[in-house]
Design an enzyme around this catalytic site. Structure first.
Site, mmCIF file in Angstrom:
data_model
loop_
_atom_site.group_PDB
_atom_site.id
_atom_site.type_symbol
_atom_site.label_atom_id
_atom_site.label_comp_id
_atom_site.label_asym_id
_atom_site.label_seq_id
_atom_site.Cartn_x
_atom_site.Cartn_y
_atom_site.Cartn_z
ATOM 1 C CB SER A 229 -0.880 -0.012 1.258
ATOM 2 O OG SER A 229 -1.558 1.214 1.436
ATOM 3 C CE1 TYR B 122 -4.484 -2.162 5.203
ATOM 4 C CE2 TYR B 122 -3.593 0.013 4.715
ATOM 5 C CZ TYR B 122 -4.098 -1.190 4.283
ATOM 6 O OH TYR B 122 -4.218 -1.440 2.940
#
Length: 251
Positions: free
Chosen positions: A140, A153
């Protein structure tokens, strides 16, 4: 001779985790449509609906001991080899650090990092005798950028980027390339477990990118197919950014 990308994964054998929906589903379907044999793994029993010749579903939790061995064994026993692993399974939860429990932290880290580690370890073992193979980790732009409320995350995706680089150095002597994709906002069901309209939120948040929109899962699947192909033969240990320009520094 003209090159046809539609043939680049023909007859390859792949495992895709988190394949029941979103990016994982798009990857599994694209690889299969282009001639690959696919083991589609997910904790969600809905993955069984993908069953068809050359596409074998597996209901399993990527964090559990034995799941990686089962997925790799299924690929090798059914299709004869393993050429590609896509570590796509992932989770996210929005909570500030001071409100986050250890269970919240582990819930994300175990899927986003530990699951990828376990599957990568077993996949490399299966690929080594063939002196070839590829692993693609779905990372990501949060691997590099911090956002309030998603500490677990961002930490997990940062760890996944470092796992990618380190394993790439270990695996390349065996002809196995390990890379990752730094994914930006993609319209999926990732947020739906705690947000009423997670897809709408991602679509709206994606408008902040220089490109002015979020991605479709199929766009990420195309990058996976490329990284799995011989066209990407010199790409090793990279995190290929596919975030609509979100990671580009603005002066």
């Amino acid at each position: 001779m003209a090159y046809n990308p539609a043939n680049e994964v023909t007859d390859k054998v792949a495992i895709v985790t988190g394949a029941a929906s979103g990016i994982g589903l798009a990857i599994a379907e694209l690889l299969h449509a282009r001639g690959a044999k696919v083991v589609a793994e997910d904790i969600d029993p809905a993955v069984e609906g993908l069953a068809r010749p050359g596409l074998l579903p597996l209901v399993a939790d990527v964090t559990r001991d034995g799941s990686a061995e089962k997925a790799v064994g299924l690929a090798v026993e059914t299709f004869g080899r393993l050429d590609l692993l896509v570590n796509n399974a992932g989770r996210i939860l929005y909570k500030p650090v001071i409100e986050m429990t250890r269970e919240d932290w582990n819930w994300q880290m175990e899927t986003n990092v530990t699951g990828a580690f376990l599957h990568s370890r077993e996949a490399v073992k299966a690929m080594m005798p063939n002196k070839s193979g590829a692993i693609v980790n779905i990372a990501s732009y949060a691997s590099y950028f911090a956002f309030p409320g998603i500490a677990a995350y961002t930490a997990s995706k940062g760890a996944l980027a470092q796992l990618t680089r380190t394993q790439a150095l270990e695996a390349i002597e065996h002809g196995i390339r390990v890379n990752a994709i730094g994914v930006g906002d993609v319209v999926t069901n990732l947020l739906n477990h705690f947000m009423e309209d997670g897809r709408g939120f991602l679509a709206e948040h994606g408008k902040k990118a220089p490109i002015g929109r979020a991605a479709r899962p199929e766009e990420i699947a195309e990058i996976v197919a490329f990284l799995a192909s011989d066209r990407a033969s010199f790409i090793v240990g990279s995190v290929v950014m596919a975030d609509g320009g979100m990671s580009v520094p603005i002066g």
